[in-house]
Design an enzyme around this catalytic site. Structure first.
Site, PDB file in Angstrom:
ATOM      1  CB  VAL A  43       2.284  -8.171  -1.568  1.00  0.00           C
ATOM      2  CG1 VAL A  43       1.462  -7.073  -1.485  1.00  0.00           C
ATOM      3  CG2 VAL A  43       1.684  -9.244  -0.837  1.00  0.00           C
ATOM      4  CB  SER A  44       7.918  -8.663  -3.653  1.00  0.00           C
ATOM      5  OG  SER A  44       7.321  -7.728  -4.939  1.00  0.00           O
ATOM      6  CB  THR A  45       8.442  -9.475   1.364  1.00  0.00           C
ATOM      7  OG1 THR A  45       7.273  -9.239   2.219  1.00  0.00           O
ATOM      8  CG2 THR A  45       8.973  -9.991   0.878  1.00  0.00           C
TER       9      THR A  45
END
Length: 191
Positions: A10-12
């Site tokens: 997941v990016s964040t």
């Protein structure tokens, strides 16, 4: 004994990877490695590296989508080729053509790799041709210099007065490397 290993990202930090993990476990993953808040542009993500270390010949890496492990088509092809060299299969849950556990999946992946390389080579060739055309018409690529003729003249006077490159750069509000290049270029033009 070969096993299925999942890899998720997941990016964040605010995103919850639980849904991806559940999908990978439902697909038979023995273990799932999750990078939390990491960009797929980075090849040295902690859990991605741990996943690669954990995988063994004959294992299958399962991902939800290829963009979970690679930021670009080129990067995905490189990663898949590296995995195949290690005799590790890869399977995407949402991209059914990406499944190197089947002969058709391996064939399609080979075709995709050829077209990805063709695309890279075409872009390179077009860029080269464009730069040659621009040079032939007197245009040079790159960023315009910050060292105007007036600044070069001022820099030469300051240098003759014994000022250092750093002092000149500070007074002119430019980088020291710009001052060095300008002074060296001007000296070459005078010789």
């Amino acid at each position: 004994m070969s096993i299925i290993i999942g890899c998720s990202r997941v990016s964040t930090r605010e995103q919850d990877p639980a849904a991806q993990e559940a999908e990978l476990l439902n697909a038979g993953a023995h273990r799932v490695f999750v990078d939390h808040g990491e960009s797929s542009k980075m090849r040295d993500r902690p859990q991605w590296k741990a996943c690669l270390d954990y995988l063994r010949e004959g294992d299958t890496l399962v991902v939800r989508r290829l963009d979970r492990i690679a930021a670009s088509e080129k990067m995905a092809i490189e990663i898949i080729n590296d995995l195949q060299e290690g005799k590790i299969n890869i399977k995407s849950l949402t991209e059914p053509d990406i499944d190197t556990t089947t002969p058709m999946g391996r064939a399609l992946l080979g075709i995709v790799a050829v077209f990805a390389q063709l695309r890279v080579d075409t872009i390179r060739e077009n860029t080269r041709r464009g730069l040659e055309h621009a040079r032939a018409h007197g245009r040079v690529g790159g960023r315009p210099t910050v060292m105007t003729p007036e600044r070069v003249e001022q820099a030469e006077k300051m240098r003759a007065d014994g000022k250092t490159i750093a002092e000149i750069a500070k007074v002119l509000g430019v980088g020291a490397s710009s001052v060095c290049r300008a002074l060296a270029s001007d000296k070459l033009n005078q010789d």
